[in-house]
Scaffold this motif. Structure first.
Motif: not given
Length: 102
Positions: A9, A31, A36
Motif C-alpha cells: 500500500r 498509506s 481498509r
C-alpha cells in the motif's frame, strides 16, 4: 496483511500521490489510514454466494484480517499522524465539508 500494510500500500500510494507532488506526510498518512477491507469483504461475499469451492472458509479469513487491520491501524493512527506532523492543533474539528465551500 503485513506485506500489504507495510510495503504494498505505501508503494502504491507513493506512486499515485507522488505524481501530484503531495507532501511526504500526506503520503504517509494516506498509506496508513486509507479505507481498509471494504472491497475484500464484498469479493469474499461474492465468492461465498457463488459457492466457489474453497479449502478454507474465505469469508471468515478475510473478515478477521480486515478487523485486525482496522484495529491495529486505527489504534495507531493518532500516534502516526502526530509523528508525520499532520495534525493541526488549532483546527476546528467540528467543521464539515460544507463549511469549506464558503
Amino acid at each position: 496483511m503485513v506485506f500489504l500494510t507495510l510495503i504494498g500500500r505505501p508503494l502504491a500510494v507513493t506512486v499515485l500521490l507522488g505524481s501530484f507532488r503531495s507532501l511526504w506526510g500526506q503520503i504517509g498518512t494516506v498509506s496508513w489510514a486509507g479505507l481498509r477491507g471494504v472491497a475484500s469483504i464484498v469479493f469474499a461475499i461474492y465468492a461465498v454466494l457463488r459457492q466457489v469451492p474453497m479449502k478454507n472458509n474465505l469469508f471468515n479469513l478475510v473478515f478477521c484480517i480486515v478487523l485486525l487491520s482496522i484495529s491495529i491501524q486505527g489504534t495507531l493512527l493518532p500516534w502516526f499522524s502526530r509523528r508525520l506532523k499532520m495534525i493541526d492543533e488549532k483546527a476546528d474539528v467540528r467543521r464539515t465539508f460544507t463549511d469549506y465551500h464558503r
